[in-house]
Design an enzyme around this catalytic site. Structure first.
Site, PDB file in Angstrom:
ATOM      1  N   ARG A  65       0.418  -1.433  -0.180  1.00 50.96           N
ATOM      2  CA  ARG A  65      -0.329   0.084  -0.070  1.00 50.96           C
ATOM      3  C   ARG A  65       0.974   1.447  -0.049  1.00 50.96           C
ATOM      4  O   ARG A  65       0.399   2.662  -0.285  1.00 50.96           O
ATOM      5  CB  ARG A  65      -0.990   0.094   1.700  1.00 50.96           C
ATOM      6  CG  ARG A  65      -2.071  -1.045   0.664  1.00 50.96           C
ATOM      7  CD  ARG A  65      -3.480  -0.844   2.182  1.00 50.96           C
ATOM      8  NE  ARG A  65      -2.777  -1.522   3.103  1.00 50.96           N
ATOM      9  CZ  ARG A  65      -2.676  -2.631   3.606  1.00 50.96           C
ATOM     10  NH1 ARG A  65      -2.956  -4.177   2.808  1.00 50.96           N
ATOM     11  NH2 ARG A  65      -2.758  -2.712   4.754  1.00 50.96           N
ATOM     12  N   GLU A 102       1.975  -5.898  13.182  1.00 52.96           N
ATOM     13  CA  GLU A 102       0.353  -5.564  14.538  1.00 52.96           C
ATOM     14  C   GLU A 102       0.417  -6.998  14.128  1.00 52.96           C
ATOM     15  O   GLU A 102       0.424  -8.017  15.345  1.00 52.96           O
ATOM     16  CB  GLU A 102      -0.212  -5.225  13.944  1.00 52.96           C
ATOM     17  CG  GLU A 102      -0.695  -4.183  14.992  1.00 52.96           C
ATOM     18  CD  GLU A 102      -2.186  -3.178  14.786  1.00 52.96           C
ATOM     19  OE1 GLU A 102      -1.968  -3.336  13.862  1.00 52.96           O
ATOM     20  OE2 GLU A 102      -3.556  -2.910  15.764  1.00 52.96           O
TER      21      GLU A 102
HETATM   22  P1  AMP Z   1       3.943  -1.854  11.899  1.00 54.96           P
HETATM   23  O1  AMP Z   1       4.888  -2.342  11.195  1.00 54.96           O
HETATM   24  O2  AMP Z   1       3.141  -2.459  12.774  1.00 54.96           O
HETATM   25  O3  AMP Z   1       3.967   0.046  12.536  1.00 54.96           O
HETATM   26  O4  AMP Z   1       2.557  -2.595  10.588  1.00 54.96           O
HETATM   27  C1  AMP Z   1       2.588  -1.510   9.507  1.00 54.96           C
HETATM   28  C2  AMP Z   1       2.090  -1.918   8.170  1.00 54.96           C
HETATM   29  O5  AMP Z   1       1.460  -3.110   8.623  1.00 54.96           O
HETATM   30  C3  AMP Z   1       1.343  -1.464   7.483  1.00 54.96           C
HETATM   31  O6  AMP Z   1       2.012  -1.684   5.851  1.00 54.96           O
HETATM   32  C4  AMP Z   1       0.476  -1.680   7.813  1.00 54.96           C
HETATM   33  O7  AMP Z   1      -0.294  -1.251   6.065  1.00 54.96           O
HETATM   34  C5  AMP Z   1      -0.586  -2.714   7.664  1.00 54.96           C
HETATM   35  N1  AMP Z   1      -1.166  -2.559   8.770  1.00 54.96           N
HETATM   36  C6  AMP Z   1      -0.872  -2.762  10.140  1.00 54.96           C
HETATM   37  N2  AMP Z   1      -1.892  -2.624  11.321  1.00 54.96           N
HETATM   38  C7  AMP Z   1      -2.953  -1.782   9.992  1.00 54.96           C
HETATM   39  C8  AMP Z   1      -4.306  -1.690  10.366  1.00 54.96           C
HETATM   40  N3  AMP Z   1      -4.622  -1.386  11.814  1.00 54.96           N
HETATM   41  N4  AMP Z   1      -4.973  -1.960   9.668  1.00 54.96           N
HETATM   42  C9  AMP Z   1      -4.426  -1.045   8.165  1.00 54.96           C
HETATM   43  N5  AMP Z   1      -3.013  -1.686   7.929  1.00 54.96           N
HETATM   44  C10 AMP Z   1      -2.001  -1.787   8.290  1.00 54.96           C
END
Ligand code: AMP
Length: 177
Positions: A65, A102
């Protein structure tokens, strides 16, 4: 810059999908924003305007994305576009880094010839949750000893404190949840 919209209007158009892709996750679905041409260009222009005087030479974007706005922002800033991709997707030699999501674990890669020490980098993704993906991306970018690394997200999940993980870097997010 278009003044027709506010960031609150963009925020209101982001769809929340509860329990996707697994129980307990509130997934922020930006497709509801992407399909609206005026909102799409408002977001591109707003992000490009933040960085227009920073001398950005490369936008580094995270699959998948991050690619959506990344290419358009790169064109606005007269910068190059560098993809960070999931393992096995980039065809030439890569650096690889594992990281925590996450919702799970994964690895990301960047081409070994993607950047140079002359580059001023803007790292962009659609959303920061824990900051783990971005931290892994930064560690990939650090292989190149670039001049500066700026970081931008469309959305930031404030309650996960991903910003703390990215301490020391200039981070901007258009929308906060
Ligand atoms: P993080 O590494 O935990 O910061 O997760 C970020 C990545 O996971 C990004 O590429 C986001 O597109 C995706 N992502 C994580 N949590 C979500 C969420 N609640 N909604 C949409 N995309 C998420």
């Amino acid at each position: 810059m278009s003044t027709e919209f506010t960031l609150d209007q963009v925020k209101n158009q982001i769809r929340n999908i509860p329990d996707y892709p697994k129980s307990g996750i509130q997934f922020k679905d930006i497709t509801t924003v992407l399909k609206q041409p005026e909102l799409f260009s408002f977001i591109v222009n707003t992000i490009a305007n933040i960085y227009f005087d920073k001398g950005i030479t490369k936008i580094v974007c995270i699959e998948s994305r991050g690619f959506i706005f990344g290419g358009a922002i790169a064109a606005k800033l007269n910068a190059g576009f560098v993809p960070i991709r999931k393992p096995g997707k980039l065809p030439a030699e890569t650096y690889k880094k594992s990281y925590q999501l996450e919702y799970g674990t994964d690895s990301i890669e960047i081409h070994k010839d993607a950047l140079s020490s002359n580059d001023n980098v803007l790292l962009h993704d659609d959303l920061m949750a824990t900051g783990g993906t971005s931290l892994a991306a930064i560690s990939l970018i650090k292989n190149f000893d670039v001049k500066n690394i700026y970081i931008n997200f469309l959305c930031e999940l404030d309650f996960l404190h991903g910003r703390d993980v990215l301490k020391g870097y200039e981070v901007t997010s258009l929308i906060h949840f």
